[in-house]
Design an enzyme around this catalytic site. Structure first.
Site, PDB file in Angstrom:
ATOM      1  CG  ASP A 193      -4.486   7.977   2.428  1.00 37.91           C
ATOM      2  OD1 ASP A 193      -4.943   8.457   3.494  1.00 37.91           O
ATOM      3  OD2 ASP A 193      -3.273   7.921   2.180  1.00 37.91           O
ATOM      4  CG  HIS A 264      -2.912   7.424   5.948  1.00 38.03           C
ATOM      5  ND1 HIS A 264      -3.192   8.717   5.578  1.00 38.03           N
ATOM      6  CD2 HIS A 264      -1.709   7.470   6.567  1.00 38.03           C
ATOM      7  CE1 HIS A 264      -2.191   9.511   5.949  1.00 38.03           C
ATOM      8  NE2 HIS A 264      -1.277   8.787   6.555  1.00 38.03           N
ATOM      9  CD  GLU A 331       1.653  10.922   7.775  1.00 37.72           C
ATOM     10  OE1 GLU A 331       2.262  11.995   7.780  1.00 37.72           O
ATOM     11  OE2 GLU A 331       0.837  10.615   6.879  1.00 37.72           O
TER      12      GLU A 331
HETATM   13  C1  ACM Z   1       4.055   9.480   4.071  1.00 40.30           C
HETATM   14  O1  ACM Z   1       4.458  10.474   3.469  1.00 40.30           O
HETATM   15  N1  ACM Z   1       3.088   9.595   4.964  1.00 40.30           N
HETATM   16  C2  ACM Z   1       4.613   8.174   3.837  1.00 40.30           C
END
Ligand code: ACM
Length: 547
Positions: A193, A264, A331
């Site tokens: 991440d 991420h 995201e």
């Molecule tokens: C997530 O909670 N961004 C998968």
């Protein structure tokens, strides 16, 4: 046979099984079967793993040897018998206790035998969960029950985010044991991440040399003014991960690795600035992120990045034999791609229309790459957004409510249901100021227990619901003790959602179950609220109304 309710048995001892079995009945005199030094363990070929596990846990708790049956079989003498029976589904099993002949666990496959053995341990009582005898000379007595059981879902998952806060290997192995004790069978390891890269990649050592640590960490929610000035980090060597995979496999738990792309990814870009959008931002100036949220710094959609991640994934596939590999996809902010001439040229060259199309192209590339190697890609539900068909076999983790799951199922994909509104176990467990760093929605143990993974919109596609998953994100879960607090007892409630077809009598069974967790040393949240030492006064959270 009473149907589906092990919790209401007139005259019987309630063994408080969690998750609830399909059917359970107390029989005979109620004397039970006492395991002692004469008890042998007869394991059919294919069930040796469960025999090993039973000897290790019961051997430790009761100083019992459970020797193998003499050659030619143990006859009718007292034994624990592990039997395979083709007439049953692989995870389905029956457990029969007779006061003279002992315990028989009969299942369709080795996994079913193992789940039956987990039930046997629960039937023995909390002392069976300790690692040494606490009442020397006391016998281990199994009540005379007959249990028939089988899971509701094939994928009974837990996501562990080891990127935001690293969990050392021993902690992961312990979580695997706790999962197996609740008949959960998929560990989704979120390995990368913005705040950390946790898997050794031999060809690209900078990913861990640089990406596996950050100089400091935001304390509490990102709006908090506080910092923990200690460097934070850690990573798993490939041998650590092989050990985790093998340890999990011995407990019928599959480890699904997640390498999150193209968002991420700041830790990877900090290690290799060339992976970022170098014409839009000075990626050489980026470090591993020290605060929370969604970093705007995402992977560049270049051939060089595709090759780099193929090299990473080649090593991932060598370590993780699971049929599934999770590639994130959630995201992914698009500002950098909008500002990058290279990304814009790529959109035109590929004819994908816009930035969403570019992400869909990126996803499809890796989904096909994995499919070509016999693996199935799993992605968060954003992977549906670009409107590009995904290869057959792609699995969608439905986290933004149920909608992604419904859309994926309609498109023919299998779905893992894990909506943020219901099963994000980083979210707070009660209203008020008492919860440590309270985040998100209030999700009490009762809320989690009441979660229905197949809403009416999914009913027509029921067979595409591969299963369910609870997710533990760790922005404010700094260590294993805090992970225990967030996970338990809600993971016990979730296990019932994942495994059981009925859910009756849970509060009474949970009371019994908490004694098992105590014996295991799990630092769960007491039902009445946190212990004083579990609170974090002064650390800002971000409670949300709802869901
Ligand atoms: C997530 O909670 N961004 C998968």
């Amino acid at each position: 046979m009473s149907s589906g309710d092990a919790g209401s048995r007139p005259g019987g001892i309630d063994p408080g099984l969690v998750p609830l079995p399909r059917a359970a009945e107390v029989r005979g005199t109620g004397r039970g079967f006492a395991l002692d030094e004469r008890t042998v363990l007869e394991a059919a070929p294919g069930t040796e793993g469960t025999a090993l596990w039973l000897r290790s846990v019961l051997g430790a708790a009761y100083a019992l040897q459970l020797p193998p049956a003499p050659a030619g079989g143990g006859g009718e003498g007292p034994a624990v018998r592990l039997v395979l029976d083709d007439a049953l589904e692989p995870e389905a099993h029956r457990l029969d206790v007779d006061p003279v002949t002992g315990v028989e666990i009969r299942a369709g496959g080795p996994a079913g035998v193992f789940w039956g053995a987990q039930t046997l341990r629960q039937l023995l009582g909390p002392d069976a969960f300790r690692r040494a005898p606490v009442r020397p000379g006391a016998t281990a007595v199994v009540p005379e029950v007959r249990i028939e059981d089988a899971p509701r879902f094939r994928w009974r998952g837990l996501l562990l985010d080891v990127a935001r806060h690293f969990m050392p290997k021993d902690g992961v192995l312990r979580i695997v044991d706790l999962m197996a004790g609740h008949k959960l069978n998929v560990l989704h390891l979120h390995l990368t991440d913005d705040q950390g890269w946790r898997i050794e990649i031999r060809r690209h050592p900078r990913l861990t040399e640089v990406g596996a640590w950050r100089p400091r960490t935001k304390l509490g929610h990102r709006a908090s003014p506080l910092w923990d000035e200690r460097p934070h980090g850690g990573y798993y060597t490939q041998d650590d991960l092989r050990e985790i995979v093998a340890y999990a496999a011995a407990r019928h738990v599959t480890v699904v690795p997640e390498i999150d792309i193209p968002g991420h990814s700041q830790a990877a870009i900090a290690a290799h600035p060339e992976l970022g959008n170098t014409d839009a931002v000075d990626t050489a100036a980026l470090g591993v992120w020290d605060t929370w949220g969604i970093s705007p710094h995402v992977l560049a959609p270049t051939e060089r990045v595709l090759r780099f991640y193929e090299e990473v994934l080649e090593e991932v596939l060598e370590i993780f034999p699971a049929p599934f590999v999770h590639l994130g996809g959630d995201e992914c902010p698009k500002e950098e791609w909008r500002a990058s001439a290279t990304a814009q040229a790529r959109i035109r060259e590929l004819g994908v229309g816009d930035e969403d199309g570019l992400q869909a192209w990126f996803t499809a590339h890796f989904a096909r790459w994995l499919a070509g190697r016999g693996r199935r890609m799993v992605g968060w539900d954003e992977i549906l957004d670009g409107g590009r068909p995904l290869p057959e076999g792609t699995v969608v983790s439905s986290w933004r409510g149920y909608q992604g799951g419904v859309a994926a199922a309609k498109a023919g994909h299998e779905v893992v249901v894990c909506p943020e509104q219901h099963v994000y176990l980083d979210h707070r467990q009660a209203a008020g100021d008492g919860e440590p760093v309270p985040l998100g929605f209030v999700r009490t143990v009762e809320d989690v227990h009441g979660f229905e993974p197949v809403p009416v919109e999914l009913d027509a596609y029921r067979e595409r619901v591969l299963g369910v998953q609870a997710n533990l994100w760790t922005e404010v879960v700094e260590d294993g003790r805090r992970a225990d607090y967030q996970l338990f007892p809600r993971l016990a409630a979730f296990a019932e959602v994942a495994w059981s077809s009925g859910r009756r009598g849970f509060p009474a069974r949970l009371a019994t179950h908490l004694a098992r967790l105590d014996a295991l040393g799990v630092e769960y949240r007491p039902l009445t609220g946190p212990h004083p030492w579990q609170q974090r006064p002064g650390l800002l959270g971000r409670p949300l109304p709802g869901p």
